[in-house]
Design a protein around this motif. Structure first.
Motif, short mmCIF file in Angstrom:
data_model
loop_
_atom_site.label_atom_id
_atom_site.label_comp_id
_atom_site.label_asym_id
_atom_site.label_seq_id
_atom_site.Cartn_x
_atom_site.Cartn_y
_atom_site.Cartn_z
N LYS A 260 75.87 -1.09 29.62
CA LYS A 260 74.97 -0.01 29.21
C LYS A 260 74.62 -0.11 27.73
O LYS A 260 73.44 0.02 27.34
CB LYS A 260 75.61 1.35 29.51
N CYS A 267 70.33 4.79 31.89
CA CYS A 267 71.20 5.23 32.98
C CYS A 267 71.56 4.02 33.83
O CYS A 267 70.68 3.41 34.43
CB CYS A 267 70.50 6.28 33.84
N LYS A 269 72.86 2.71 37.10
CA LYS A 269 73.13 3.11 38.49
C LYS A 269 74.08 2.08 39.08
O LYS A 269 73.87 0.87 38.93
CB LYS A 269 71.83 3.17 39.28
N HIS A 270 75.12 2.54 39.74
CA HIS A 270 76.09 1.60 40.29
C HIS A 270 76.65 2.10 41.60
O HIS A 270 76.58 3.30 41.92
CB HIS A 270 77.22 1.34 39.28
N SER A 271 77.24 1.19 42.35
CA SER A 271 77.86 1.55 43.62
C SER A 271 79.25 2.12 43.37
O SER A 271 79.74 2.16 42.23
CB SER A 271 77.95 0.32 44.52
N TYR A 310 67.92 1.56 47.93
CA TYR A 310 68.90 2.61 48.26
C TYR A 310 69.93 2.13 49.28
O TYR A 310 71.14 2.28 49.09
CB TYR A 310 68.13 3.83 48.79
N TYR A 313 73.10 -0.16 48.57
CA TYR A 313 74.34 0.43 48.08
C TYR A 313 75.32 0.69 49.23
O TYR A 313 76.53 0.53 49.08
CB TYR A 313 74.05 1.73 47.33
N GLU A 324 72.83 -1.54 38.60
CA GLU A 324 71.37 -1.56 38.48
C GLU A 324 71.01 -1.03 37.09
O GLU A 324 71.23 0.14 36.77
CB GLU A 324 70.74 -0.68 39.56
N TYR A 363 63.56 8.06 30.77
CA TYR A 363 64.77 8.79 31.18
C TYR A 363 64.79 10.14 30.48
O TYR A 363 64.63 10.21 29.27
CB TYR A 363 66.03 7.99 30.83
#
Length: 364
Positions: A260, A267, A269-271, A310, A313, A324, A363
């Protein structure tokens, strides 16, 4: 120097034939015979970037993403692409793009991302196949060294980090020259035997014309015999995504926080995190989710890319940590690759990286 000299240097690093079938890399707008007054480097071409180039006195814009993807039947200024094209033409600007050819090239976009992360032992995640040829020819032994050298200079004989690769076998060739011939050896109408060397070497398919031209120029025979065979071998130095290892293991949380910060992501985005330690990292700049199966098969601990669907994930949550980071964020350092190529080859040219943030995603 002329603009076309700069573009030739860029294409030498990442040849246009390396681009994927859907792409439109290469010359977008303009005439390349003009003298270069400066180059502006960017990820995306927008109206603000074109204005910046004009203000800086640059008549060349080099982007990662092509300005033009689809065909246009008119230019009326109805969208930003048309307005950029019209403004570039009015101001004698050249726009050139290095997209998936730079993604797929050795030391290209994904290698730069790996460098920023600090990966070692970096290699291609999905190598290209059906892009190599084998060239075989038969040369009088006394001239074999000259022909080999000509082929190597034309781009033949590169396998991984080795160059000048060839296989050579000795034998005898036979021929009979007919009336009107001008044989290098032997006599008209007489069967002749000549001690010959069989030379085998590999080359990228897109260099076929260059290699054959070099062969014909260096070969002493009036009618040289040669064969070209398509190879099924994977080209391990060219392809999509990369995989490598961290020097030391990191926790999932520490790794994601570092990513990051490094890529200045609004932001990440992660699993779902599973408490694994991160050592082996697979990645692909831009929209690289299609490589998730390859990353899992390679036993990567994490896969980093710019865009993920989507349902991906759900599909891979037990197999790998997905990160992501945004399309723009993942490819923003592409400008540094372009800068280093141009600066090394043309140190006197004024080269600038755009100060315009062209990321369309914001964002809150």
């Amino acid at each position: 120097m002329k603009i076309k000299e700069i573009l030739n240097a860029l294409e030498t690093f990442a040849p246009l034939p390396l681009q994927d079938g859907f792409d439109n890399a290469g010359l977008q707008v303009g005439l390349t015979d003009a003298e270069a007054t400066g180059a502006l480097l960017c990820l995306d071409v927008t109206e603000a970037v074109v204005d910046e180039a004009i203000a800086l006195g640059c008549n060349l814009i080099v982007s990662h993403h092509p300005l033009i993807f689809k065909g246009y039947k008119s230019l009326t200024g109805r969208d930003y692409v048309e307005r950029c094209v019209m403004k570039a033409v009015r101001n004698d600007l050249v726009i050139f793009s290095m997209h998936t050819n730079l993604d797929n090239a050795p030391q290209g976009v994904n290698y730069k991302i790996a460098e920023k992360i600090g990966l070692k032992n970096v290699r291609i995640l999905e190598p290209k196949d059906q892009m190599l040829l084998k060239l075989v020819t038969f040369v009088p032994t006394e001239k074999a060294a000259d022909v080999r050298q000509a082929l190597f200079e034309a781009g033949c004989g590169c396998i991984g980090n080795y160059d000048a690769c060839s296989y050579n076998g000795e034998g005898k060739g036979t021929f009979r020259a007919q009336e009107g011939c001008h044989p290098y050896c032997g006599k008209i109408g007489e069967l002749h035997e000549e001690k010959e060397t069989r030379i085998e070497t590999v080359l990228p398919a897109y260099l076929q014309s260059r290699a054959v031209k070099a062969l014909l120029a260096a070969h002493p025979y009036e009618e040289p015999a040669y064969d070209l065979y398509p190879l099924q071998n994977k080209w391990n130095q060219v392809g999509s995504g990369v995989i490598g290892e961290l020097k030391e293991e990191e926790t999932e949380t520490d790794f994601l926080r570092r990513i990051k910060k490094t890529f200045e992501v609004g932001c990440v985005k992660h699993s779902r995190m599973n408490g694994r330690l991160i050592r082996k990292v697979a990645l692909c700049g831009g929209a690289g989710a299609f490589l998730l199966p390859k990353a899992v098969a390679a036993h990567a601990d994490v896969f980093i890319t710019g865009e993920v669907k989507y349902h991906d994930y759900f599909s891979y949550e037990n197999d790998i940590l997905i990160a992501e980071i945004g399309h723009y964020e993942s490819e923003q350092y592409t400008k540094e690759i372009l800068y280093s190529i141009i600066r090394e080859m043309f140190p006197a040219l004024e080269v600038s990286m755009t100060r315009v943030n062209t990321n369309p995603v914001k964002y809150l």
